[in-house]
Design an enzyme around this catalytic site. Structure first.
Site, PDB file in Angstrom:
ATOM      1  N   LYS A   1     -49.425 -59.541  -0.182  1.00  0.00           N
ATOM      2  CA  LYS A   1     -50.370 -58.764  -0.988  1.00  0.00           C
ATOM      3  C   LYS A   1     -50.636 -57.398  -0.350  1.00  0.00           C
ATOM      4  O   LYS A   1     -50.623 -56.371  -1.037  1.00  0.00           O
ATOM      5  CB  LYS A   1     -51.692 -59.538  -1.142  1.00  0.00           C
ATOM      6  CG  LYS A   1     -51.565 -60.740  -2.078  1.00  0.00           C
ATOM      7  CD  LYS A   1     -52.769 -61.675  -2.019  1.00  0.00           C
ATOM      8  CE  LYS A   1     -52.532 -62.894  -2.911  1.00  0.00           C
ATOM      9  NZ  LYS A   1     -53.615 -63.896  -2.847  1.00  0.00           N
TER      10      LYS A   1
ATOM     11  N   GLN B   1     -59.165 -64.983   0.340  1.00  0.00           N
ATOM     12  CA  GLN B   1     -58.051 -65.907   0.149  1.00  0.00           C
ATOM     13  C   GLN B   1     -58.528 -67.358   0.236  1.00  0.00           C
ATOM     14  O   GLN B   1     -59.239 -67.735   1.166  1.00  0.00           O
ATOM     15  CB  GLN B   1     -56.966 -65.621   1.207  1.00  0.00           C
ATOM     16  CG  GLN B   1     -55.701 -66.445   1.064  1.00  0.00           C
ATOM     17  CD  GLN B   1     -54.883 -66.131  -0.188  1.00  0.00           C
ATOM     18  OE1 GLN B   1     -54.943 -65.026  -0.733  1.00  0.00           O
ATOM     19  NE2 GLN B   1     -54.121 -67.089  -0.652  1.00  0.00           N
TER      20      GLN B   1
ATOM     21  N   ASP C   1     -60.025 -61.195  -8.485  1.00  0.00           N
ATOM     22  CA  ASP C   1     -59.431 -62.529  -8.634  1.00  0.00           C
ATOM     23  C   ASP C   1     -59.924 -63.220  -9.908  1.00  0.00           C
ATOM     24  O   ASP C   1     -59.330 -64.209 -10.339  1.00  0.00           O
ATOM     25  CB  ASP C   1     -59.851 -63.415  -7.450  1.00  0.00           C
ATOM     26  CG  ASP C   1     -58.746 -63.551  -6.412  1.00  0.00           C
ATOM     27  OD1 ASP C   1     -57.571 -63.560  -6.800  1.00  0.00           O
ATOM     28  OD2 ASP C   1     -59.085 -63.670  -5.221  1.00  0.00           O
TER      29      ASP C   1
HETATM   30  N1  GUN Z   1     -55.069 -69.021  -3.138  1.00  0.00           N
HETATM   31  C1  GUN Z   1     -54.032 -69.336  -3.954  1.00  0.00           C
HETATM   32  N2  GUN Z   1     -53.938 -68.463  -4.977  1.00  0.00           N
HETATM   33  C2  GUN Z   1     -54.938 -67.570  -4.806  1.00  0.00           C
HETATM   34  C3  GUN Z   1     -55.344 -66.422  -5.542  1.00  0.00           C
HETATM   35  O1  GUN Z   1     -54.790 -66.048  -6.583  1.00  0.00           O
HETATM   36  N3  GUN Z   1     -56.412 -65.761  -5.026  1.00  0.00           N
HETATM   37  C4  GUN Z   1     -57.059 -66.161  -3.902  1.00  0.00           C
HETATM   38  N4  GUN Z   1     -58.108 -65.459  -3.502  1.00  0.00           N
HETATM   39  N5  GUN Z   1     -56.707 -67.216  -3.212  1.00  0.00           N
HETATM   40  C5  GUN Z   1     -55.642 -67.915  -3.656  1.00  0.00           C
END
Ligand code: GUN
Length: 295
Positions: free
Chosen positions: A54, A98, A121
């Site tokens: 990311k 995350q 998110d």
């Molecule tokens: N863990 C797995 N997928 C995601 C996501 O799209 N966002 C976040 N913050 N954590 C994750």
């Protein structure tokens, strides 16, 4: 039938290119770049990998990004204080904490603390609610990526029978919401299956569009798929494989080989939905910046 591959890596690269050009144009006009803050608590190797991907995509698209690594024993109060500081930071448009968080942390408490206007998110209840009633907010990146992928592939969802396997807050539920929403990319008849569905195959076999988001390696096999269906595999699983250099291989929730003999189109793993999720994270952060700084 041999299914055509939906190349998520290629589609995502196109989108990242479009975003990068818009960011370059914005900065050339004197606007600040979109800012994303990523918070990673603990040492989960999969999370570390996702977060690296990311932040690398952010840098490539000309975003400002900040990464906050915290040890596995970080306290809830420390995370709440960090989120509060990021909420107040004018250089930050998006906050991504995350998941999963270490077990002693109340995930919901942390997600609730994020300003919904920086919740790129789409996990905050305000944004979950906005999606469910068709208001503008932020939509979780993985289902948004699936919708974008279908649109760019020219797959119409209107009037189709779409089956989502998995009912998570991150993928299954928002995916169903998007597919059933009014208008482009929606208008499907949607069924959500999960671990308590007695005869999963009986339902999946009816799907024109099948989205697998169960988190179990290769659980959806070719005999569970309607001939000609479009199959979207959201899973990313590691399976032990001593013949590989790393000792494992990565696969989806769909058994690719048998499924691709039945489906008309299918996403691979890796290289399918995963890259789309990151592209949508950039899109949501850019959109947040547009709302904050101006178009
Ligand atoms: N863990 C797995 N997928 C995601 C996501 O799209 N966002 C976040 N913050 N954590 C994750």
């Amino acid at each position: 039938m041999t299914a055509a591959i939906i190349d998520g890596k290629k589609i995502a690269a196109e989108i990242r290119g479009e975003i990068g050009r818009e960011v370059a144009d914005r900065t050339a006009r004197g606007l600040r770049p979109p800012g994303l803050a990523v918070v990673l608590a603990g040492e989960n190797p999969a999370s570390q990998f996702y977060v690296r991907s990311k932040t690398a995509a952010c840098a490539e698209a000309g975003f400002h990004s900040e990464q906050y690594d915290r040890p596995a024993d970080v306290t809830e109060d420390e995370l709440l204080a960090l989120v509060a500081a990021l909420n107040a930071d004018p250089a930050i448009d998006g906050i991504l904490v995350q998941l999963p968080l270490p077990r002693h942390i109340d995930e919901e408490r942390i997600l609730l603390a994020i300003d919904p206007e920086k919740d790129i998110d789409g996990f905050h209840p305000v944004n979950v609610g906005n999606l469910s009633i068709g208001r503008t907010g932020f939509v979780p990146c993985t289902p948004l990526g699936v919708r974008e992928m279908l649109a760019r592939e020219g797959v119409s969802t209107r009037g189709k029978f779409a089956v989502v396997v998995g009912r998570s807050n991150i993928v299954g539920k928002p995916m169903a919401q998007l597919l059933m929403a009014r208008g482009e990319g929606g208008d499907a008849t949607v069924c959500v299956c999960h671990s308590a569905t007695p005869d999963l195959a009986a339902v999946t076999k009816q799907a024109d569009i099948l989205v697998a988001a169960i988190g179990r390696a290769e659980a959806v096999t070719g005999d569970m798929i309607k001939p000609g269906a479009v199959v979207i595999d959201v899973g990313i699983n590691r399976v032990d494989d001593p013949s590989r250099e790393k000792g494992y291989r990565v696969c989806g929730d769909v058994h690719f080989e048998s499924a691709s003999r039945v489906a008309s189109r299918i996403t691979p793993v890796p290289g399918g939905v995963g890259p789309m999720t990151i592209a949508m994270l950039l899109r949501n952060t850019l959109e947040s910046s547009r709302r904050r700084v101006g178009a």
